[in-house]
Write a protein that holds these residues in place. Structure first.
Motif, PDB file in Angstrom:
ATOM      1  N   UNK A  79       0.536  -1.658  -0.078  1.00 59.24           N
ATOM      2  CA  UNK A  79       0.216   0.106   0.715  1.00 59.24           C
ATOM      3  C   UNK A  79       1.058   1.148  -0.035  1.00 59.24           C
ATOM      4  N   UNK A  80       0.623   1.798  -1.039  1.00 57.91           N
ATOM      5  CA  UNK A  80       1.584   3.346  -0.417  1.00 57.91           C
ATOM      6  C   UNK A  80       0.126   4.361  -1.445  1.00 57.91           C
ATOM      7  N   UNK A  81       1.061   5.726  -0.816  1.00 59.40           N
ATOM      8  CA  UNK A  81      -0.121   7.599  -1.728  1.00 59.40           C
ATOM      9  C   UNK A  81      -0.347   6.777  -2.528  1.00 59.40           C
ATOM     10  N   UNK A 112      -3.517   0.045  -3.635  1.00 56.37           N
ATOM     11  CA  UNK A 112      -3.102  -0.988  -2.480  1.00 56.37           C
ATOM     12  C   UNK A 112      -3.280  -1.870  -3.306  1.00 56.37           C
ATOM     13  N   UNK A 113      -2.434  -2.743  -3.165  1.00 56.98           N
ATOM     14  CA  UNK A 113      -2.946  -4.504  -3.938  1.00 56.98           C
ATOM     15  C   UNK A 113      -1.740  -5.954  -3.154  1.00 56.98           C
ATOM     16  N   UNK A 114      -2.947  -6.390  -3.461  1.00 63.82           N
ATOM     17  CA  UNK A 114      -2.783  -7.944  -3.152  1.00 63.82           C
ATOM     18  C   UNK A 114      -1.963  -9.027  -4.019  1.00 63.82           C
ATOM     19  N   UNK A 115      -0.985  -9.608  -3.166  1.00 64.65           N
ATOM     20  CA  UNK A 115       0.244 -10.186  -4.898  1.00 64.65           C
ATOM     21  C   UNK A 115      -0.046 -10.965  -4.201  1.00 64.65           C
ATOM     22  N   UNK A 142      -8.248   0.834  -4.166  1.00 62.09           N
ATOM     23  CA  UNK A 142      -8.052   2.032  -3.461  1.00 62.09           C
ATOM     24  C   UNK A 142      -8.862   2.714  -2.630  1.00 62.09           C
ATOM     25  N   UNK A 143      -8.284   3.706  -1.428  1.00 65.42           N
ATOM     26  CA  UNK A 143      -8.868   3.976  -0.504  1.00 65.42           C
ATOM     27  C   UNK A 143      -8.219   5.077   0.180  1.00 65.42           C
ATOM     28  N   UNK A 146     -13.185  -2.325  -4.476  1.00 63.71           N
ATOM     29  CA  UNK A 146     -11.850  -2.557  -4.374  1.00 63.71           C
ATOM     30  C   UNK A 146     -11.767  -0.970  -4.626  1.00 63.71           C
ATOM     31  N   UNK A 147     -12.622  -0.481  -5.206  1.00 68.50           N
ATOM     32  CA  UNK A 147     -12.294   0.935  -5.524  1.00 68.50           C
ATOM     33  C   UNK A 147     -12.476   1.706  -4.156  1.00 68.50           C
ATOM     34  N   UNK A 148     -14.196   1.351  -3.219  1.00 71.72           N
ATOM     35  CA  UNK A 148     -14.224   2.914  -1.877  1.00 71.72           C
ATOM     36  C   UNK A 148     -14.690   1.133  -1.147  1.00 71.72           C
TER      37      UNK A 148
END
Length: 460
Positions: free
Chosen positions: A80-82, A123-126, A136-137, A212-214
């Protein structure tokens, strides 16, 4: 005429046939167009490593992401990153080192901390193999903070209607789902059936993209808790609550409680979400009956008391509060009139009536009341006013009106949701409550503008 003889080619003779053919082509085109809207679109192919992911439990500095890994995938992590920064340099990973293993059902829960307030993140679940899903959040902020909440309920199991794209296009900071997430009507204590229900919904390409967007705050209602009109006696209750706790990125729940109520702050607003199913007594139980159960009612009373100085209180109550049109109905709060009056009286005593907005679902309708019909406190008179009530539904289900009357009327159509915009100027909250259609457009007549400060909310 012999079958081997040629058919006449006179254009005049052919005209009726061609006209009929053209008519059938038009009908078929219209039918196919209708099916494209009414039936779910084909599901997009999912990555082989991560089946679905969604976020919630957002605070000023933290978030929760829950994901389901595909069968055979043994590890994953959250990155997760800005938004707009270099992920390789600015990203946080959860866990900080390595990868996390899923539970027996493929679920992995990530709690991201050390986030910055009022910041948009990607964010990314990998997996170790690089397979991933992105989302996104946005984190909240303490003190003055402007935000947008979309809210709705009631969608056919696995619906892939464009209404979910319309919600996503409005870029809310939170989506409050008020129940009937699916319509499986599971009437038995079968955890696996509930897990399949979550998979069916979250495998929908449009719903998956929205969640995933909200970030979500989700509370079940009857059809996704048990059978139609289910209550706390439903055999499904243990499975429904247990699977909810595992699958949903929820705010902290009460330790040892059978109910899943929760409360949190967004800026200077307090949001209270109640569970109207898990401890509800049957509508034919001796009066006075309880909708919430004694323990949850005490919790709600404590929450309301602590929120008495909040600039705005948003109560998410999944079922109709207003039932003055026919108090004999078994719908909504009518069979629980004594408990409703007790809560309304407390709200009024605390001075919250003019600073509380209720979000509701269940009824397959959009509706808005400015407080004209929602007053149920003890000692009320014909001119007593209650708090604002707005219904947002159905996402994808046939229309049906419940409760009422509502000062601004009812929109009895399919594919609707609600929107709550809160602009905090630092001295007041400018609040706009509205109902929206499948394209995100305002439903005519269903909009209310308020200005809220410590003295209350007044119509703008």
């Amino acid at each position: 005429m012999s079958p081997l003889q040629p058919v006449a080619t006179d254009p005049t003779a052919q005209a009726p046939t061609l006209s009929l053919l053209a008519s059938w082509i038009v009908v078929l085109s219209l039918l196919l167009g209708w099916l494209a809207v009414a039936r779910p679109a084909p599901l997009a192919a999912q990555p082989t490593g991560v089946s679905w992911a969604w976020s919630g439990a957002i605070t000023e500095g933290s978030a929760v992401v829950v994901a389901r890994l595909a069968r055979g995938v043994s590890e994953a992590r959250l990155v997760i990153a800005p938004d707009g920064t270099d992920a390789e340099v600015d990203a946080l990973t959860v866990p900080a080192r390595g990868y996390a293993s899923p539970d027996a059902h493929g679920l992995v829960r990530f709690e991201a901390t050390r986030l910055s307030p009022a910041t948009r993140y990607r964010y990314r679940v990998e997996t170790r193999e690089g397979q991933h899903l992105e989302g996104r959040l946005r984190t909240w902020a303490a003190g003055p903070f402007s935000f947008r909440i979309a809210f709705a309920s009631c969608a056919t199991t696995g619906s892939n209607h464009r209404v979910f794209d319309a919600i996503r296009a409005l870029t809310p900071d939170l989506f409050v789902h008020m129940g009937d997430f699916h319509y499986l009507n599971i009437g038995r204590n079968d955890a696996e059936a509930f897990r399949r229900g979550y998979d069916r919904v979250l495998d929908s390409s449009r719903q998956s993209a929205l969640y995933r967007a909200v970030p979500i705050a989700y509370m079940y209602d009857d059809h996704d808790f048990g059978p139609n009109n289910s209550d706390g006696t439903s055999a499904s209750r243990p499975a429904a609550t247990a699977v909810y706790r595992d699958h949903v990125p929820h705010y902290p729940l009460q330790a040892g409680a059978d109910t899943i109520q929760q409360a949190f702050d967004i800026g200077r607003a307090r949001i209270i979400v109640t569970d109207t199913r898990s401890s509800r007594e049957p509508v034919d139980a001796p009066r006075p009956r309880t909708m919430l159960g004694e323990a949850q009612r005490r919790w709600l009373e404590d929450e309301l008391t602590r929120a008495k100085d909040a600039a705005l209180v948003i109560w998410v109550n999944t079922v109709p509060w207003i039932t003055k049109g026919n108090e004999s109905t078994h719908e909504g709060w009518a069979p629980y009139a004594e408990e409703r009056e007790r809560l309304a009286t407390l709200i009024d005593t605390l001075g919250l009536t003019r600073r509380l907005v209720m979000l509701s679902g269940d009824g397959h309708m959009a509706a808005l009341d400015d407080g004209t019909n929602s007053a149920y406190m003890a000692g009320r008179g014909p001119d007593s006013r209650g708090f604002v009530v707005i219904h947002g539904a159905p996402l994808d289900r046939w229309p049906r009106t419940k409760g009422g009357p509502y000062s601004h009327g009812v929109s009895r159509r399919d594919h609707q949701f609600g929107l709550l915009d809160v602009a905090d100027t630092g001295t007041a909250l400018e609040v706009t409550a509205s109902a929206r259609d499948a394209y995100g457009q305002l439903v005519p007549g269903l909009e209310l503008r308020l200005r809220c400060d410590q003295t209350g909310c007044a119509t703008r």
